[in-house]
Design a protein around this motif. Structure first.
Motif, PDB file in Angstrom:
ATOM      1  N   ASP A   1      -1.848   6.137  -7.723  1.00 11.05           N
ATOM      2  CA  ASP A   1      -2.486   7.419  -7.422  1.00 11.05           C
ATOM      3  C   ASP A   1      -3.393   7.310  -6.201  1.00 11.05           C
ATOM      4  OD1 ASP A   1      -1.221   8.603  -9.530  1.00 11.05           O
ATOM      5  OD2 ASP A   1      -2.902   8.408 -10.920  1.00 11.05           O
ATOM      6  N   ASN A   2      -4.093   6.173  -6.081  1.00 10.64           N
ATOM      7  CA  ASN A   2      -4.967   5.969  -4.933  1.00 10.64           C
ATOM      8  C   ASN A   2      -4.165   5.749  -3.656  1.00 10.64           C
ATOM      9  OD1 ASN A   2      -7.043   6.213  -6.696  1.00 10.64           O
ATOM     10  ND2 ASN A   2      -7.655   4.069  -6.685  1.00 10.64           N
TER      11      ASN A   2
ATOM     12  N   GLU B   1      -1.267   7.117  -2.970  1.00 16.60           N
ATOM     13  CA  GLU B   1      -0.772   8.427  -2.555  1.00 16.60           C
ATOM     14  C   GLU B   1      -1.878   9.258  -1.899  1.00 16.60           C
ATOM     15  OE1 GLU B   1       0.862  10.235  -5.993  1.00 16.60           O
ATOM     16  OE2 GLU B   1       2.492   8.765  -6.217  1.00 16.60           O
ATOM     17  N   GLU B   2      -3.106   9.028  -2.319  1.00 16.87           N
ATOM     18  CA  GLU B   2      -4.223   9.808  -1.781  1.00 16.87           C
ATOM     19  C   GLU B   2      -4.412   9.582  -0.283  1.00 16.87           C
ATOM     20  OE1 GLU B   2      -9.024  10.280  -2.562  1.00 16.87           O
ATOM     21  OE2 GLU B   2      -7.732   9.508  -4.154  1.00 16.87           O
ATOM     22  N   VAL B   3      -4.123   8.362   0.186  1.00 15.41           N
ATOM     23  CA  VAL B   3      -4.292   8.058   1.606  1.00 15.41           C
ATOM     24  C   VAL B   3      -2.939   7.915   2.314  1.00 15.41           C
ATOM     25  CG1 VAL B   3      -6.538   6.963   1.266  1.00 15.41           C
ATOM     26  CG2 VAL B   3      -4.464   5.583   1.133  1.00 15.41           C
ATOM     27  N   LYS B   4      -1.872   8.388   1.626  1.00 13.44           N
ATOM     28  CA  LYS B   4      -0.522   8.404   2.221  1.00 13.44           C
ATOM     29  C   LYS B   4      -0.003   6.999   2.545  1.00 13.44           C
ATOM     30  CE  LYS B   4      -0.495  12.933   2.269  1.00 13.44           C
ATOM     31  NZ  LYS B   4      -1.823  13.176   1.681  1.00 13.44           N
ATOM     32  N   TRP B   5      -0.317   6.039   1.679  1.00 14.66           N
ATOM     33  CA  TRP B   5       0.249   4.696   1.796  1.00 14.66           C
ATOM     34  C   TRP B   5       1.424   4.591   0.830  1.00 14.66           C
ATOM     35  CZ3 TRP B   5      -2.676  -0.409   2.786  1.00 14.66           C
ATOM     36  CH2 TRP B   5      -3.513  -0.274   3.915  1.00 14.66           C
ATOM     37  N   ASP B   6       2.356   3.665   1.165  1.00 12.48           N
ATOM     38  CA  ASP B   6       3.422   3.351   0.213  1.00 12.48           C
ATOM     39  C   ASP B   6       3.301   1.886  -0.209  1.00 12.48           C
ATOM     40  OD1 ASP B   6       4.433   1.819   2.322  1.00 12.48           O
ATOM     41  OD2 ASP B   6       5.866   3.374   2.912  1.00 12.48           O
TER      42      ASP B   6
ATOM     43  N   LYS C   1       3.932  -0.863   2.550  1.00  9.83           N
ATOM     44  CA  LYS C   1       2.814  -1.064   3.475  1.00  9.83           C
ATOM     45  C   LYS C   1       1.710  -1.883   2.823  1.00  9.83           C
ATOM     46  CE  LYS C   1      -0.414   1.315   6.514  1.00  9.83           C
ATOM     47  NZ  LYS C   1      -0.889   2.595   7.088  1.00  9.83           N
TER      48      LYS C   1
ATOM     49  N   LYS D   1     -11.904   3.993   5.031  1.00 10.94           N
ATOM     50  CA  LYS D   1     -11.587   4.528   6.347  1.00 10.94           C
ATOM     51  C   LYS D   1     -12.505   3.925   7.407  1.00 10.94           C
ATOM     52  CE  LYS D   1     -10.970   8.914   8.792  1.00 10.94           C
ATOM     53  NZ  LYS D   1     -11.084  10.398   8.693  1.00 10.94           N
TER      54      LYS D   1
END
Length: 224
Positions: free
Chosen positions: A181-182, A184-189, A192, A215
């Motif tokens: 869930d975390n 997906e929050e920062v658009k990582w897969d 990566k 960030k």
């Protein structure tokens, strides 16, 4: 059978009290007022009676917990809607140090001696009464303090510095398990993340104790 009965009562009691805590909310756990103190004793007694008293059934215990939950919720509702009842049911804060002077009458009223006051002040990094301008005894027994201006910690605004942006760190891996869930929050897969973990020296995600991303600072990785 006696041991099975004890196990069953404990499991049912645990689940019932857990559900009750969820219904009542976090404030019941963190704010220990006199009413909450009484509540804790009564709930422990309810489960204890069902555990050791053969005449008390599990259904009676659940019924008692349910009634007590309703009483607490009713009391919380009353204190929220009627401000005049809060002092009686929840108590009120007391100023024990005012303008650098100990309010001795207030200490006596709250049954607090000087040694206890010093202990509470030390928990707030105040080791001398001379360092404290105000101290307020809260309803849960803790103390909130305001240091004298000369001893107060300066802030960024005092130095007229540029305010930095505040970013909350996000945990990607905890105890070798990925928190998707975390990610997906920062658009990582996942790929990566695996690549970043590998660059940090870990053979796989399972080798990571914690991986935390913020960030502007990137990923922090600590292995087992």
């Amino acid at each position: 059978m006696e041991y099975v009965h004890i196990l069953f009562v404990l499991l049912v009691g645990f689940i019932a009290l857990f559900i009750m805590a969820k219904i009542l909310g976090k404030t019941q756990i963190t704010q220990i007022t006199p009413f909450d103190f009484i509540s804790g004793i009564v709930l422990g007694e309810l489960v204890g009676n069902a555990l050791y008293d053969e005449n008390t059934s599990i259904w009676q215990m659940l019924y008692s917990v349910g009634i007590w939950t309703i009483l607490i919720l009713t009391t919380e509702y009353i204190t929220q809607k009627h401000k005049s009842t809060r002092k009686m049911l929840e108590g009120e804060p007391s100023i024990v140090i005012k303008k650098g002077k100990i309010e001795f009458d207030v200490l006596k009223k709250n049954h607090l001696d000087l040694n206890q006051l010093q202990h509470l002040l030390r928990t707030k990094d105040i080791f001398s009464v001379r360092e404290c301008e105000y101290a307020i005894l809260e309803t849960d027994g803790t103390v909130s303090v305001l240091k004298k201006p000369a001893l107060a910690v300066p802030t960024i605004s005092d130095f007229k510095m540029t305010l930095p942006s505040v970013e909350i760190p996000i945990t990607f891996i905890l105890d070798g398990e990925v928190i998707f869930d975390n990610l997906e929050e920062v658009k990582w897969d996942l790929e990566k993340l695996k690549m970043e973990v590998k660059n940090a020296g870990a053979a796989s995600v399972k080798d990571v104790l914690i991986a935390e991303w913020r960030k502007g600072e990137g990923l922090y990785v600590q292995l087992y």
